[in-house]
Design an enzyme around this catalytic site. Structure first.
Site, mmCIF file in Angstrom:
data_model
loop_
_atom_site.group_PDB
_atom_site.id
_atom_site.type_symbol
_atom_site.label_atom_id
_atom_site.label_comp_id
_atom_site.label_asym_id
_atom_site.label_seq_id
_atom_site.Cartn_x
_atom_site.Cartn_y
_atom_site.Cartn_z
ATOM 1 C CB ILE A 48 25.562 -13.104 1.591
ATOM 2 C CG1 ILE A 48 26.013 -13.638 2.964
ATOM 3 C CG2 ILE A 48 24.045 -12.997 1.530
ATOM 4 C CD1 ILE A 48 25.632 -12.748 4.140
ATOM 5 C CE1 TYR A 60 35.407 -9.292 -2.283
ATOM 6 C CE2 TYR A 60 37.308 -8.963 -0.879
ATOM 7 C CZ TYR A 60 35.974 -8.776 -1.141
ATOM 8 O OH TYR A 60 35.204 -8.061 -0.257
ATOM 9 C CE LYS A 91 34.784 -5.301 1.747
ATOM 10 N NZ LYS A 91 33.796 -4.303 2.212
ATOM 11 C CB ILE A 105 25.074 -7.520 4.568
ATOM 12 C CG1 ILE A 105 25.471 -8.740 3.712
ATOM 13 C CG2 ILE A 105 25.556 -7.687 6.002
ATOM 14 C CD1 ILE A 105 26.969 -8.964 3.587
HETATM 15 P P1 NAD Z 1 24.656 -4.535 -1.516
HETATM 16 O O1 NAD Z 1 24.829 -4.330 -2.984
HETATM 17 O O2 NAD Z 1 23.315 -4.887 -1.036
HETATM 18 O O3 NAD Z 1 25.184 -3.264 -0.709
HETATM 19 C C1 NAD Z 1 26.269 -2.472 -1.148
HETATM 20 C C2 NAD Z 1 25.889 -1.036 -0.841
HETATM 21 O O4 NAD Z 1 26.973 -0.152 -1.119
HETATM 22 C C3 NAD Z 1 24.690 -0.560 -1.684
HETATM 23 O O5 NAD Z 1 23.646 -0.153 -0.839
HETATM 24 C C4 NAD Z 1 25.263 0.615 -2.451
HETATM 25 O O6 NAD Z 1 24.312 1.671 -2.639
HETATM 26 C C5 NAD Z 1 26.393 1.052 -1.539
HETATM 27 N N1 NAD Z 1 27.364 1.890 -2.241
HETATM 28 C C6 NAD Z 1 28.198 1.561 -3.261
HETATM 29 N N2 NAD Z 1 28.882 2.659 -3.675
HETATM 30 C C7 NAD Z 1 28.467 3.690 -2.892
HETATM 31 C C8 NAD Z 1 28.772 5.082 -2.829
HETATM 32 N N3 NAD Z 1 29.642 5.643 -3.696
HETATM 33 N N4 NAD Z 1 28.156 5.848 -1.907
HETATM 34 C C9 NAD Z 1 27.250 5.297 -1.036
HETATM 35 N N5 NAD Z 1 26.900 4.001 -1.059
HETATM 36 C C10 NAD Z 1 27.501 3.215 -1.974
HETATM 37 O O7 NAD Z 1 25.716 -5.684 -1.127
HETATM 38 P P2 NAD Z 1 26.209 -6.280 0.267
HETATM 39 O O8 NAD Z 1 26.845 -7.565 -0.097
HETATM 40 O O9 NAD Z 1 25.130 -6.249 1.254
HETATM 41 O O10 NAD Z 1 27.378 -5.277 0.678
HETATM 42 C C11 NAD Z 1 27.451 -4.623 1.937
HETATM 43 C C12 NAD Z 1 28.867 -4.731 2.488
HETATM 44 O O11 NAD Z 1 29.122 -6.082 2.848
HETATM 45 C C13 NAD Z 1 29.966 -4.338 1.525
HETATM 46 O O12 NAD Z 1 30.979 -3.646 2.231
HETATM 47 C C14 NAD Z 1 30.496 -5.676 1.071
HETATM 48 O O13 NAD Z 1 31.834 -5.611 0.605
HETATM 49 C C15 NAD Z 1 30.387 -6.443 2.359
HETATM 50 N N6 NAD Z 1 30.473 -7.904 2.260
HETATM 51 C C16 NAD Z 1 29.679 -8.586 1.400
HETATM 52 C C17 NAD Z 1 29.772 -9.967 1.330
HETATM 53 C C18 NAD Z 1 28.916 -10.751 0.373
HETATM 54 O O14 NAD Z 1 29.260 -11.889 0.059
HETATM 55 N N7 NAD Z 1 27.799 -10.213 -0.090
HETATM 56 C C19 NAD Z 1 30.675 -10.663 2.154
HETATM 57 C C20 NAD Z 1 31.469 -9.934 3.037
HETATM 58 C C21 NAD Z 1 31.370 -8.558 3.080
#
Ligand code: NAD
Length: 264
Positions: free
Chosen positions: A192, A156, A163, A21
Site C-alpha cells: 500500500i 525489502y 518482519k 494503515i
Molecule cells: P506509515 O509511514 O504510515 O506508518 C509507519 C509508522 O511507524 C509511522 O507512524 C511512524 O511514526 C512509525 N515509526 C517509525 N519509527 C518509529 C519509532 N522509532 N517510534 C515510534 N513510531 C515509529 O506506513 P505504513 O505502511 O502504514 O506502516 C505501518 C506498518 O505496516 C509498518 O509496520 C509496515 O511495515 C507495515 N506494512 C506496510 C505495508 C505497506 O505496503 N505499506 C505492507 C505490509 C505491512
C-alpha cells in the site's frame, strides 16, 4: 459492524497521516464503537495526528518513540488515566534506513540491522509488556507484517528479516499472554502506498506486480485492512491467537506470474 466494538478501548500506535494503515484500522474500530487513543512520533507528526484523532473523537496520549522507553511508559500511563484500561492495541510501527531498502541485503550494516530490528520487531514486545498491565479483562494486540518475512522480495532486505522475527514474536507473545486471555496476532498486508512504503526501492513496480498477479487482480486499501483488523480486535476473533492473517488480495498463494499479465 455498528456496536461491535462498543465499550472497547484501544491504543493506536503508528499513524503518520491519513494514508497510514493504522489510520484505516482506527477508522474501522471507531466506526464500530471503540474509544481510541493515539500516539505520534515527534512534533511534525503531532500536527497530522491531532486533527485525525479529533475526527474520531479520540484522545492523543503523546509522543512515543519506541527507541526511548520513557516515552513508551508515558503514553501507556496516560492511556490508563484517560481510558481507565485497555482492550486492544494496534502496533503499526517500522523503520529502516532508506538507503538499505534498495540493492542487496548482504550490504546491511550492523548499525542499521540493530536499528531495524529494535524499532520494527522488539518494539512489539516492549509495548506488549506495558499493555499486559492495562488489559485486566483480556485483550487483543495486533501488529502489521509483510510477505517479505516469508519469501525473498526485491529491496525489502533487512526489513524482511525483521518482519520474520516480528512474526515469531507474535507466536511467543501469544503463548505468554494467552493465559491472561490476551490475544496477539498480525495482519500481513499487501503493498500500500504509505510514507513508510515510499522508502522501499521500486515500490511502484511492486504495487503493479501485485495488481497484475494477485488472485483479485488488484492491491488492497487501508480500509480493507481495517475491516479485517476488526475481526482480530473484536470478540469475533476471540478464539484466534498467534496468527498471521494475509490481507493482500490473495497474493500469498501465488506461485508463478499470471500468464495473462502484460509485461511491466
Ligand atoms: P506509515 O509511514 O504510515 O506508518 C509507519 C509508522 O511507524 C509511522 O507512524 C511512524 O511514526 C512509525 N515509526 C517509525 N519509527 C518509529 C519509532 N522509532 N517510534 C515510534 N513510531 C515509529 O506506513 P505504513 O505502511 O502504514 O506502516 C505501518 C506498518 O505496516 C509498518 O509496520 C509496515 O511495515 C507495515 N506494512 C506496510 C505495508 C505497506 O505496503 N505499506 C505492507 C505490509 C505491512
Amino acid at each position: 459492524v455498528r456496536g461491535l466494538m462498543a465499550g472497547k478501548r484501544g491504543l493506536v500506535m503508528g499513524v503518520a497521516n491519513n494514508r497510514s494503515i493504522a489510520w484505516g484500522i482506527a477508522k474501522a474500530a471507531a466506526n464500530a464503537g471503540a474509544k481510541l487513543a493515539f500516539t505520534y512520533q515527534g512534533d511534525a507528526l503531532r500536527k497530522r495526528v491531532e486533527p485525525l484523532a479529533a475526527e474520531l473523537s479520540a484522545e492523543v496520549v503523546g509522543h512515543c518513540d519506541v527507541t526511548d522507553p520513557a516515552t513508551i511508559d508515558a503514553v501507556f500511563e496516560k492511556t490508563g488515566e484517560l481510558l481507565g484500561g485497555l482492550d486492544f492495541l494496534v502496533h503499526a510501527v517500522a523503520f529502516s534506513d532508506k538507503d538499505q531498502l534498495d540493492g542487496r541485503y548482504i550490504e546491511t550494516t550492523a548499525d542499521n540491522f540493530h536499528k531495524t530490528m529494535f524499532i520494527s520487531c522488539y518494539s512489539l514486545t516492549a509495548v506488549a509488556q506495558r499493555a499486559e498491565k492495562l488489559m485486566n479483562n483480556g485483550g487483543s494486540i495486533l501488529t502489521l507484517t509483510y510477505y517479505g518475512a516469508e519469501k525473498w522480495m526485491p529491496h525489502y532486505n533487512v526489513m524482511g528479516v525483521a518482519k520474520a522475527a516480528l512474526e515469531a514474536s507474535v507466536r511467543y507473545l501469544a503463548a505468554d499472554l494467552g493465559p491472561n486471555n490476551i490475544r496477539v496476532n498480525a495482519i500481513s498486508a499487501g503493498p500500500i502506498k504509505t510514507l513508510a512504503a515510499s522508502g522501499i526501492g521500486d515500490f511502484r513496480y511492486i504495487l503493479k506486480w501485485n495488481e497484475l498477479n494477485a488472485p483479485l487482480r488488484r492491491t488492497v486499501a487501508i480500509e480493507e485492512v481495517g475491516d479485517s483488523a476488526l475481526y482480530l480486535l473484536s470478540d469475533l476473533g476471540r478464539g484466534v491467537t498467534g496468527e498471521v492473517h494475509h490481507v493482500d488480495a490473495g497474493y500469498h498463494i501465488v506461485g508463478m506470474k499470471n500468464p495473462d499479465a502484460p509485461d511491466i
